[in-house]
Design a protein around this motif. Structure first.
Motif, PDB file in Angstrom:
ATOM      1  N   UNK A  22       0.693  -1.178   0.014  1.00 33.72           N
ATOM      2  CA  UNK A  22      -0.005   0.136   0.074  1.00 33.72           C
ATOM      3  C   UNK A  22       0.938   1.240   0.200  1.00 33.72           C
ATOM      4  N   UNK A  23       1.986   1.233   0.829  1.00 38.52           N
ATOM      5  CA  UNK A  23       2.786   2.217   0.879  1.00 38.52           C
ATOM      6  C   UNK A  23       3.488   2.767  -0.588  1.00 38.52           C
ATOM      7  N   UNK A  24       3.856   1.632  -1.218  1.00 37.82           N
ATOM      8  CA  UNK A  24       4.440   1.947  -2.602  1.00 37.82           C
ATOM      9  C   UNK A  24       3.603   2.336  -3.632  1.00 37.82           C
ATOM     10  N   UNK A  25       2.335   1.373  -3.577  1.00 39.24           N
ATOM     11  CA  UNK A  25       1.496   1.736  -4.825  1.00 39.24           C
ATOM     12  C   UNK A  25       0.420   3.139  -4.441  1.00 39.24           C
ATOM     13  N   UNK A  26       0.165   3.362  -3.171  1.00 41.36           N
ATOM     14  CA  UNK A  26      -0.604   4.735  -2.906  1.00 41.36           C
ATOM     15  C   UNK A  26       0.207   5.958  -2.548  1.00 41.36           C
ATOM     16  N   UNK A  27       1.380   5.638  -2.034  1.00 41.13           N
ATOM     17  CA  UNK A  27       2.256   6.839  -1.559  1.00 41.13           C
ATOM     18  C   UNK A  27       3.042   7.173  -2.518  1.00 41.13           C
ATOM     19  N   UNK A  28       3.962   8.287  -2.037  1.00 39.74           N
ATOM     20  CA  UNK A  28       4.963   8.903  -2.854  1.00 39.74           C
ATOM     21  C   UNK A  28       5.730   9.646  -1.851  1.00 39.74           C
ATOM     22  N   UNK A  29       6.874  10.048  -2.383  1.00 41.26           N
ATOM     23  CA  UNK A  29       7.723  10.903  -1.777  1.00 41.26           C
ATOM     24  C   UNK A  29       8.844   9.906  -1.066  1.00 41.26           C
ATOM     25  N   UNK A  30       9.535   9.988  -0.119  1.00 41.60           N
ATOM     26  CA  UNK A  30      10.595   9.138   0.232  1.00 41.60           C
ATOM     27  C   UNK A  30      10.332   8.326   1.582  1.00 41.60           C
ATOM     28  N   UNK A  31      10.625   7.101   1.572  1.00 39.60           N
ATOM     29  CA  UNK A  31      10.543   6.085   2.913  1.00 39.60           C
ATOM     30  C   UNK A  31      11.984   6.192   3.472  1.00 39.60           C
ATOM     31  N   UNK A  32      11.842   6.698   4.712  1.00 35.15           N
ATOM     32  CA  UNK A  32      13.222   6.708   5.277  1.00 35.15           C
ATOM     33  C   UNK A  32      13.775   5.285   5.892  1.00 35.15           C
ATOM     34  N   UNK A  33      14.798   5.129   6.105  1.00 37.16           N
ATOM     35  CA  UNK A  33      15.633   3.948   6.650  1.00 37.16           C
ATOM     36  C   UNK A  33      14.636   2.906   7.731  1.00 37.16           C
ATOM     37  N   UNK A  34      14.421   3.730   8.536  1.00 37.72           N
ATOM     38  CA  UNK A  34      13.722   3.122   9.860  1.00 37.72           C
ATOM     39  C   UNK A  34      12.262   2.607   9.390  1.00 37.72           C
ATOM     40  N   UNK A  35      11.612   3.559   8.558  1.00 32.67           N
ATOM     41  CA  UNK A  35      10.442   3.028   8.159  1.00 32.67           C
ATOM     42  C   UNK A  35      10.344   1.803   7.011  1.00 32.67           C
ATOM     43  N   UNK A  36      11.365   1.947   6.148  1.00 28.00           N
ATOM     44  CA  UNK A  36      11.841   0.829   5.437  1.00 28.00           C
ATOM     45  C   UNK A  36      11.810  -0.612   6.212  1.00 28.00           C
ATOM     46  N   UNK A  37      12.586  -0.599   7.206  1.00 28.87           N
ATOM     47  CA  UNK A  37      12.896  -1.679   8.252  1.00 28.87           C
ATOM     48  C   UNK A  37      11.422  -2.277   8.786  1.00 28.87           C
ATOM     49  N   UNK A  38      10.411  -0.965   9.261  1.00 28.37           N
ATOM     50  CA  UNK A  38       9.062  -1.499   9.864  1.00 28.37           C
ATOM     51  C   UNK A  38       8.506  -2.081   8.755  1.00 28.37           C
ATOM     52  N   UNK A  39       8.437  -1.573   7.557  1.00 26.40           N
ATOM     53  CA  UNK A  39       7.712  -2.136   6.314  1.00 26.40           C
ATOM     54  C   UNK A  39       8.163  -3.421   5.812  1.00 26.40           C
ATOM     55  N   UNK A  40       9.166  -3.880   6.344  1.00 26.80           N
ATOM     56  CA  UNK A  40       9.573  -5.149   5.935  1.00 26.80           C
ATOM     57  C   UNK A  40      10.387  -5.187   4.358  1.00 26.80           C
ATOM     58  N   UNK A  41      10.767  -3.851   4.025  1.00 24.89           N
ATOM     59  CA  UNK A  41      11.465  -3.839   2.620  1.00 24.89           C
ATOM     60  C   UNK A  41      12.976  -3.691   3.141  1.00 24.89           C
ATOM     61  N   UNK A  42      13.203  -3.508   4.198  1.00 23.10           N
ATOM     62  CA  UNK A  42      14.836  -3.826   4.427  1.00 23.10           C
ATOM     63  C   UNK A  42      14.887  -4.509   5.931  1.00 23.10           C
ATOM     64  N   UNK A  43      16.311  -5.248   5.899  1.00 25.15           N
ATOM     65  CA  UNK A  43      16.096  -5.794   7.321  1.00 25.15           C
ATOM     66  C   UNK A  43      16.765  -5.199   8.534  1.00 25.15           C
ATOM     67  N   UNK A  44      17.786  -4.160   7.949  1.00 23.93           N
ATOM     68  CA  UNK A  44      18.219  -3.311   9.262  1.00 23.93           C
ATOM     69  C   UNK A  44      18.752  -2.155   8.574  1.00 23.93           C
ATOM     70  N   UNK A  45      19.047  -1.274   9.569  1.00 21.18           N
ATOM     71  CA  UNK A  45      19.817   0.141   9.252  1.00 21.18           C
ATOM     72  C   UNK A  45      21.253  -0.281   9.861  1.00 21.18           C
ATOM     73  N   UNK A  46      22.323   0.119   9.066  1.00 20.05           N
ATOM     74  CA  UNK A  46      23.465  -0.138   9.484  1.00 20.05           C
ATOM     75  C   UNK A  46      24.232   1.315   9.429  1.00 20.05           C
ATOM     76  N   UNK A  47      25.400   1.525  10.361  1.00 19.54           N
ATOM     77  CA  UNK A  47      26.206   2.613  10.327  1.00 19.54           C
ATOM     78  C   UNK A  47      27.217   2.541   9.222  1.00 19.54           C
ATOM     79  N   UNK A  48      27.412   1.636   8.328  1.00 21.22           N
ATOM     80  CA  UNK A  48      28.225   1.358   7.156  1.00 21.22           C
ATOM     81  C   UNK A  48      28.445   0.235   6.843  1.00 21.22           C
ATOM     82  N   UNK A  49      28.954   0.019   5.617  1.00 18.24           N
ATOM     83  CA  UNK A  49      28.982  -1.428   5.090  1.00 18.24           C
ATOM     84  C   UNK A  49      29.988  -2.493   5.875  1.00 18.24           C
ATOM     85  N   UNK A  50      30.981  -1.484   6.693  1.00 18.38           N
ATOM     86  CA  UNK A  50      31.684  -2.796   7.419  1.00 18.38           C
ATOM     87  C   UNK A  50      30.912  -3.156   8.603  1.00 18.38           C
ATOM     88  N   UNK A  51      29.585  -2.641   8.961  1.00 24.03           N
ATOM     89  CA  UNK A  51      29.033  -3.118  10.098  1.00 24.03           C
ATOM     90  C   UNK A  51      27.636  -3.971   9.577  1.00 24.03           C
TER      91      UNK A  51
END
Length: 213
Positions: free
Chosen positions: A115-144
């Motif tokens: 719903x967020x992708x089809x009906x929404x627009x704008x920018x999904x922040x990193x934390x929101x992406x994790x809550x939506x299940x689009x991403x697994x985690x927010x990291x400080x950098x690739x080495x983390x």
């Protein structure tokens, strides 16, 4: 475990063609998405299968600059998705129809993400992406990145295949049972048990890391 690293630059098509040989072999393929790909045609479903049906476990790392356009959908279709803190996912503006890869990622993540992708627009922040299940985690950098590079490739691949199947109910239980038998037949569980009893790290094979950035 074989670990390959690739820096994603420019349009999606050439990157997928370049990645194809790496994705055809078991291991981890870590792709750094560091540019904002804001335009171009979407990736056809058939071309996307190089990425979504790979033998390798795919890992997408979206940099702090964020991501947009066709490359965004590809990144979100990875087996593991990590966002560097501050990264944003820019959705198509206005009445633009999300591209096939982005729709596939949304379906995988579930109804809220869809719903967020089809009906929404704008920018999904990193934390929101994790809550939506689009991403697994927010990291400080690739080495983390919390990657199982010293773990059992057989177990990692089996788990990945179960997630990709999208099965549920009795079908999922049957697949899980079959995967369990295959992993045990390979000998890695025996090595894990021996390592535990001998109080040493398990040896599931040498780590072979290649950076193609």
């Amino acid at each position: 475990m074989r670990v390959e690293r690739w820096s994603w630059e420019g349009p999606a098509g050439p990157n997928l063609r370049g990645l194809a040989p790496l994705l055809a072999e078991p291991g981890l393929v870590i792709v750094r998405f560091g540019e904002r790909d804001g335009g171009g045609d979407g990736v056809p479903r058939r071309a996307l299968e190089v990425w979504t049906a790979s033998r390798a476990v795919t890992v997408a790392v979206i940099g702090e600059a964020g991501l947009a356009g066709p490359s965004l959908g590809v990144a979100l279709c990875a087996d593991l998705v990590y966002l560097v803190a501050g990264a944003g996912l820019e959705l198509p503006a206005g009445a633009a129809v999300p591209q096939p890869a982005l729709l596939l990622a949304a379906r995988r993540a579930g109804p809220r993400a869809f719903r967020r992708i089809v009906l929404g627009e704008g920018v999904i922040g990193a934390e929101e992406a994790v809550k939506l299940g689009l991403a697994h985690a927010v990291v400080a950098g690739e080495e983390e990145l919390p990657l199982p590079v010293a773990g059992s490739l057989a177990a990692l691949t089996a788990g990945r295949d179960l997630l990709r199947s999208g099965a549920s109910g009795t079908g999922a239980l049957a697949l899980e049972s079959a995967a369990f038998r295959l992993v045990f037949a390979g000998g890695d569980p025996n090595e894990g048990a021996r390592a535990f009893l001998e109080r040493r790290p398990p040896d599931f094979g040498a780590k072979d890391e290649i950076d193609r950035s």
